[in-house]
Design a protein around this motif. Structure first.
Motif, PDB file in Angstrom:
ATOM      1  N   ALA A   1    -103.339  39.118  -4.295  1.00 44.45           N
ATOM      2  CA  ALA A   1    -104.326  39.236  -3.220  1.00 44.45           C
ATOM      3  C   ALA A   1    -103.690  38.869  -1.885  1.00 44.45           C
ATOM      4  N   LYS A   2    -104.226  39.428  -0.820  1.00 44.43           N
ATOM      5  CA  LYS A   2    -103.776  39.105   0.535  1.00 44.43           C
ATOM      6  C   LYS A   2    -104.656  37.960   1.036  1.00 44.43           C
ATOM      7  N   SER A   3    -104.088  36.764   1.123  1.00 43.35           N
ATOM      8  CA  SER A   3    -104.887  35.574   1.432  1.00 43.35           C
ATOM      9  C   SER A   3    -105.576  35.671   2.790  1.00 43.35           C
ATOM     10  N   GLU A   4    -104.914  36.294   3.777  1.00 40.74           N
ATOM     11  CA  GLU A   4    -105.533  36.443   5.097  1.00 40.74           C
ATOM     12  C   GLU A   4    -106.791  37.303   5.017  1.00 40.74           C
ATOM     13  N   ALA A   5    -106.731  38.363   4.236  1.00 41.11           N
ATOM     14  CA  ALA A   5    -107.897  39.253   4.082  1.00 41.11           C
ATOM     15  C   ALA A   5    -109.030  38.534   3.358  1.00 41.11           C
TER      16      ALA A   5
ATOM     17  N   VAL B   1    -111.652  44.263   2.810  1.00 44.02           N
ATOM     18  CA  VAL B   1    -111.668  44.525   1.365  1.00 44.02           C
ATOM     19  C   VAL B   1    -110.648  45.619   1.034  1.00 44.02           C
ATOM     20  N   ALA B   2    -110.625  46.683   1.836  1.00 46.12           N
ATOM     21  CA  ALA B   2    -109.667  47.773   1.619  1.00 46.12           C
ATOM     22  C   ALA B   2    -108.235  47.281   1.826  1.00 46.12           C
ATOM     23  N   GLN B   3    -108.009  46.448   2.840  1.00 44.39           N
ATOM     24  CA  GLN B   3    -106.678  45.876   3.069  1.00 44.39           C
ATOM     25  C   GLN B   3    -106.234  45.057   1.875  1.00 44.39           C
ATOM     26  N   ASN B   4    -107.123  44.226   1.364  1.00 43.18           N
ATOM     27  CA  ASN B   4    -106.795  43.391   0.220  1.00 43.18           C
ATOM     28  C   ASN B   4    -106.513  44.245  -1.016  1.00 43.18           C
ATOM     29  N   PHE B   5    -107.331  45.267  -1.243  1.00 36.93           N
ATOM     30  CA  PHE B   5    -107.132  46.152  -2.392  1.00 36.93           C
ATOM     31  C   PHE B   5    -105.755  46.811  -2.327  1.00 36.93           C
ATOM     32  N   SER B   6    -105.416  47.322  -1.155  1.00 46.74           N
ATOM     33  CA  SER B   6    -104.113  47.962  -0.968  1.00 46.74           C
ATOM     34  C   SER B   6    -102.974  46.978  -1.230  1.00 46.74           C
ATOM     35  N   HIS B   7    -103.117  45.769  -0.724  1.00 48.13           N
ATOM     36  CA  HIS B   7    -102.099  44.734  -0.908  1.00 48.13           C
ATOM     37  C   HIS B   7    -101.948  44.400  -2.387  1.00 48.13           C
ATOM     38  N   GLU B   8    -103.075  44.261  -3.097  1.00 46.84           N
ATOM     39  CA  GLU B   8    -103.032  43.956  -4.530  1.00 46.84           C
ATOM     40  C   GLU B   8    -102.389  45.084  -5.328  1.00 46.84           C
TER      41      GLU B   8
END
Length: 129
Positions: A85-89, A72-79
């Motif tokens: 959104a980070k599709s892998e996350a 969730v944190a990885q996706n938030f950072s990517h966004e």
């Protein structure tokens, strides 16, 4: 009363609180063998033990939730950085939520004991890949 301990950086045990109810959750971190170089695979035993249904629920919930929170944190950072959104996350979050539900459905309220094992394997990747 049972003494609950904290593990410091040197993996020694330091007592810090007394708890009224005993818990027997044991999470062990051991190296399978001494690592000789950064190019070798490292295997760590993260979880190894027998757990009551309640202990298994606690352990599995925390383990899966920690990994979900990481993605969730990885996706938030990517966004925030890229606006998408980070599709892998997102995919991994869904997989972990399903695995969490499946594992908790198995143990929750069963009244049984469970043996749980979990290893972490760290392998260096080829830099040319």
């Amino acid at each position: 009363m049972m003494l609950i301990s904290n593990i410091n950086k040197n993996l020694s045990i330091m007592p810090f609180i007394f708890a009224p109810e005993p818990k027997t959750i044991s999470v062990m971190i051991t190296m399978s063998e001494k690592r000789k170089s950064v190019d070798e695979k490292l295997t760590l035993n993260l979880i190894r033990g027998e757990f009551t249904a309640g202990e298994a629920v606690d352990l599995l919930s925390e383990l899966f939730q920690s990994k979900i929170d990481f993605h969730v944190a990885q996706n938030f950072s990517h966004e925030e950085r890229l606006g998408v959104a980070k599709s892998e996350a997102i995919q991994r979050i869904m997989e972990l939520k399903n695995a969490k539900k499946e594992s908790l459905d198995l143990v929750k309220g069963s009244g049984k004991k469970f043996r749980i094992h979990s290893n972490v394997i760290i392998e260096p990747l080829n830099q040319n890949a």
